[in-house]
Design a protein around this motif. Structure first.
Motif, PDB file in Angstrom:
ATOM      1  N   VAL A  72       0.753  -1.218   0.005  1.00  0.00           N
ATOM      2  CA  VAL A  72      -0.106   0.180   0.148  1.00  0.00           C
ATOM      3  C   VAL A  72       0.982   1.418  -0.078  1.00  0.00           C
ATOM      4  N   GLY A  73       1.829   1.196   0.916  1.00  0.00           N
ATOM      5  CA  GLY A  73       2.837   2.469   0.824  1.00  0.00           C
ATOM      6  C   GLY A  73       3.714   2.428  -0.583  1.00  0.00           C
ATOM      7  N   GLN A  74       4.012   1.464  -0.972  1.00  0.00           N
ATOM      8  CA  GLN A  74       4.737   1.163  -2.186  1.00  0.00           C
ATOM      9  C   GLN A  74       3.841   1.903  -3.305  1.00  0.00           C
ATOM     10  N   THR A  75       2.438   1.669  -3.255  1.00  0.00           N
ATOM     11  CA  THR A  75       1.697   2.124  -4.183  1.00  0.00           C
ATOM     12  C   THR A  75       1.621   3.802  -4.249  1.00  0.00           C
ATOM     13  N   LEU A  76       1.828   4.339  -3.226  1.00  0.00           N
ATOM     14  CA  LEU A  76       1.828   5.950  -3.057  1.00  0.00           C
ATOM     15  C   LEU A  76       3.069   6.383  -3.890  1.00  0.00           C
ATOM     16  N   VAL A  77       4.288   5.918  -3.768  1.00  0.00           N
ATOM     17  CA  VAL A  77       5.443   6.441  -4.209  1.00  0.00           C
ATOM     18  C   VAL A  77       5.616   6.020  -5.660  1.00  0.00           C
ATOM     19  N   ILE A  78       5.035   4.789  -6.086  1.00  0.00           N
ATOM     20  CA  ILE A  78       4.840   4.592  -7.482  1.00  0.00           C
ATOM     21  C   ILE A  78       3.934   5.389  -8.408  1.00  0.00           C
ATOM     22  N   LEU A  79       2.910   5.837  -7.676  1.00  0.00           N
ATOM     23  CA  LEU A  79       1.884   6.607  -8.275  1.00  0.00           C
ATOM     24  C   LEU A  79       2.741   7.948  -8.632  1.00  0.00           C
ATOM     25  N   CYS A  80       3.647   8.500  -7.709  1.00  0.00           N
ATOM     26  CA  CYS A  80       4.316   9.840  -8.132  1.00  0.00           C
ATOM     27  C   CYS A  80       5.504   9.619  -9.069  1.00  0.00           C
ATOM     28  N   ARG A  81       5.498   8.498  -9.707  1.00  0.00           N
ATOM     29  CA  ARG A  81       6.734   8.053 -10.639  1.00  0.00           C
ATOM     30  C   ARG A  81       8.073   8.008  -9.442  1.00  0.00           C
ATOM     31  N   SER A  82       7.948   7.466  -8.594  1.00  0.00           N
ATOM     32  CA  SER A  82       9.017   7.294  -7.581  1.00  0.00           C
ATOM     33  C   SER A  82       9.058   5.903  -7.436  1.00  0.00           C
ATOM     34  N   LEU A  83      10.076   5.371  -6.328  1.00  0.00           N
ATOM     35  CA  LEU A  83      10.308   4.073  -5.976  1.00  0.00           C
ATOM     36  C   LEU A  83      10.708   4.148  -4.594  1.00  0.00           C
ATOM     37  N   PHE A 207      -1.391  11.821  -8.025  1.00  0.00           N
ATOM     38  CA  PHE A 207      -1.550  11.585  -9.534  1.00  0.00           C
ATOM     39  C   PHE A 207      -1.074  12.528 -10.629  1.00  0.00           C
ATOM     40  N   ALA A 208      -1.161  14.003 -10.068  1.00  0.00           N
ATOM     41  CA  ALA A 208      -0.751  14.772 -11.040  1.00  0.00           C
ATOM     42  C   ALA A 208       0.900  14.769 -11.218  1.00  0.00           C
ATOM     43  N   VAL A 209       1.556  14.632 -10.062  1.00  0.00           N
ATOM     44  CA  VAL A 209       3.120  14.532 -10.016  1.00  0.00           C
ATOM     45  C   VAL A 209       3.446  13.334 -10.887  1.00  0.00           C
ATOM     46  N   GLY A 210       2.784  12.227 -10.724  1.00  0.00           N
ATOM     47  CA  GLY A 210       3.116  10.908 -11.481  1.00  0.00           C
ATOM     48  C   GLY A 210       2.694  11.071 -12.948  1.00  0.00           C
ATOM     49  N   LEU A 213       5.303  15.854 -14.117  1.00  0.00           N
ATOM     50  CA  LEU A 213       5.810  16.517 -13.287  1.00  0.00           C
ATOM     51  C   LEU A 213       5.860  18.019 -13.483  1.00  0.00           C
ATOM     52  N   ASP A 214       6.344  18.405 -14.668  1.00  0.00           N
ATOM     53  CA  ASP A 214       6.406  19.694 -15.072  1.00  0.00           C
ATOM     54  C   ASP A 214       5.076  20.442 -15.159  1.00  0.00           C
ATOM     55  N   VAL A 215       4.200  19.679 -15.848  1.00  0.00           N
ATOM     56  CA  VAL A 215       2.783  20.224 -15.829  1.00  0.00           C
ATOM     57  C   VAL A 215       2.204  20.429 -14.617  1.00  0.00           C
ATOM     58  N   ALA A 216       2.410  19.291 -13.432  1.00  0.00           N
ATOM     59  CA  ALA A 216       1.989  19.524 -12.100  1.00  0.00           C
ATOM     60  C   ALA A 216       2.701  20.920 -11.583  1.00  0.00           C
ATOM     61  N   GLY A 279       1.067   7.993 -12.267  1.00  0.00           N
ATOM     62  CA  GLY A 279       0.064   8.860 -12.784  1.00  0.00           C
ATOM     63  C   GLY A 279      -1.146   7.889 -12.901  1.00  0.00           C
ATOM     64  N   ARG A 280      -1.269   6.724 -12.756  1.00  0.00           N
ATOM     65  CA  ARG A 280      -2.340   5.690 -12.861  1.00  0.00           C
ATOM     66  C   ARG A 280      -2.127   4.447 -12.098  1.00  0.00           C
ATOM     67  N   GLY A 281      -3.241   4.257 -11.431  1.00  0.00           N
ATOM     68  CA  GLY A 281      -3.458   2.985 -10.598  1.00  0.00           C
ATOM     69  C   GLY A 281      -4.338   3.270  -9.540  1.00  0.00           C
ATOM     70  N   SER A 282      -4.342   2.194  -8.344  1.00  0.00           N
ATOM     71  CA  SER A 282      -5.414   2.433  -7.358  1.00  0.00           C
ATOM     72  C   SER A 282      -4.717   1.220  -6.314  1.00  0.00           C
ATOM     73  N   VAL A 283      -5.226   1.694  -5.043  1.00  0.00           N
ATOM     74  CA  VAL A 283      -4.963   0.934  -3.858  1.00  0.00           C
ATOM     75  C   VAL A 283      -5.852  -0.243  -3.868  1.00  0.00           C
ATOM     76  N   VAL A 284      -6.776  -0.305  -4.363  1.00  0.00           N
ATOM     77  CA  VAL A 284      -7.790  -1.571  -4.432  1.00  0.00           C
ATOM     78  C   VAL A 284      -7.097  -2.525  -5.367  1.00  0.00           C
ATOM     79  N   GLY A 285      -6.646  -1.961  -6.690  1.00  0.00           N
ATOM     80  CA  GLY A 285      -6.045  -2.896  -7.346  1.00  0.00           C
ATOM     81  C   GLY A 285      -4.662  -3.649  -6.588  1.00  0.00           C
ATOM     82  N   THR A 286      -4.167  -2.762  -5.964  1.00  0.00           N
ATOM     83  CA  THR A 286      -2.613  -3.291  -5.456  1.00  0.00           C
ATOM     84  C   THR A 286      -3.206  -4.390  -4.283  1.00  0.00           C
TER      85      THR A 286
END
Length: 352
Positions: A72-83, A207-210, A213-216, A279-286
């Motif tokens: 669940v925590g990993q989902t949050l950082v991956i949504l931000c295009r991080s790891l 979601f916007a950052v992922g 990044l520039d547009v956000a 930028g795309r995903g969900s905790v429910v799917g995780t």
């Protein structure tokens, strides 16, 4: 003129109908989960076992809770295009911090919990600041942080240390029917993360950052703050997993980082349909992806599958899932509609 308009409208309507019939990533995950449950149940039954016996179900849910916190925590950082590759080391560190702080005293349980979560938040804060402020690649930044924690664990702790009071050990063993309390807590954490992502400004910013990044940044989103927040929350989830490990073992254990929770959590997030590009995903799917891995592990254990072959099968399933999601990103229908719309517009301009 009328013919072109009618054709464009008909094409748009037909394509809209086709799009509405397509299943989303989350639906595919849970359909795959049901299919894997059925196939695994049949295979176990052929071998004379019962996959859905209470012991197997409890083991399945227990595996889900431990990996679920980290995923669940990993989902949050991956949504931000991080790891975050430091989560496994954070789990081990927090198990030791919690157990040594409690020291077998029931009155110190709250202090051990607070200390473990504070340490986890500090590691997440360091990760976020390195990535956001120094522009270090998340893979390198979190791997370096994890190796620093590993070096500290290997130097300071030679084996299990600390003692968890029996009152807190119930967090790891108590069940409500066949459902462990830890699984219920994990689902509550997942629900909180779901609300965060879908109902709060911070979630929209992730979601916007992922997504871009520039547009956000140009839209007024404080991208650095969002990245730091995501990494802090990710480490906090890993800290809760460390407390769960301490509750189950009755002590802290530095070797927990060898469990592979970092890579397994990423695999669960990807299986759940979250894009590694963010930028795309969900905790429910995780949660569904975590359940799939738990079902596979339980079925492999019941069937007494060779551990090396088990890893091969898990790898094949993960690669197949990623390939499926990658192909779904290519939408030929939408491309034809855009092309058709442009052609119709050109024709209308020519007639005019």
């Amino acid at each position: 003129m009328t013919t072109g308009t009618t054709t464009g409208t008909t094409t748009g309507t037909t394509t809209g109908t086709v799009r509405s019939r397509r299943l989303g990533s989350t639906e595919i995950v849970y359909l795959a989960l049901v299919g894997i449950l059925l196939v695994a149940g049949v295979l176990v039954a052929v071998r004379g076992g019962n996959l859905f016996a209470q012991g197997n179900v409890s083991y399945m849910l227990t595996q889900t809770s431990l990996l679920g916190f980290v995923a669940v925590g990993q989902t949050l950082v991956i949504l931000c295009r991080s790891l975050d590759l430091s989560v496994g080391y954070v789990v081990a560190l927090c198990s030791l911090v919690g157990a040594t702080t409690m020291a077998g005293d029931p009155s110190r349980v709250w202090l051990g919990v607070v200390a473990a979560l504070a340490v986890a938040a500090a590691v997440g804060l360091v990760n976020g600041l390195i990535i956001a402020s120094l522009n270090v690649n998340p893979f390198i930044a979190t791997l370096g942080t994890g190796l620093i924690v590993k070096g500290f664990l290997d130097t300071r702790f030679k084996g299990p240390e600390g003692e968890v009071p029996f009152a807190f050990q119930t967090f790891g063993y108590t069940r409500v029917g066949p459902v462990p309390v830890s699984t219920i807590v994990m689902l509550v954490v997942a629900a909180v993360a779901f609300v965060l992502l879908t109902r709060t400004r911070a979630g929209y910013h992730m979601f916007a950052v992922g997504g871009n990044l520039d547009v956000a940044r140009l839209s007024g989103v404080r991208t650095s703050r969002t990245l730091v927040l995501a990494h802090v929350l990710c480490s906090l989830c890993a800290g809760v997993a460390g407390l769960l490990i301490a509750a189950r073992f009755g002590t802290g254990n530095a070797l927990v980082y060898s469990y592979g929770l970092d890579l397994d959590s990423i695999a669960a997030v990807v299986l759940g349909g979250t894009l590694l590009f963010g930028g795309r995903g969900s905790v429910v799917g995780t949660v569904g992806g975590v359940a799939i891995l738990a079902v596979l592990d339980t079925a492999f254990n019941v069937l007494d599958v060779n551990p090396f072959f088990k890893d091969v099968l898990r790898g094949v399933i993960i690669i197949a899932a990623v390939a499926l999601y990658a192909r779904r990103q290519i939408d030929p229908a939408s491309r034809r509609v855009r092309f058709g719309t442009k052609v119709s517009a050109v024709r209308r301009g020519g007639v005019a």
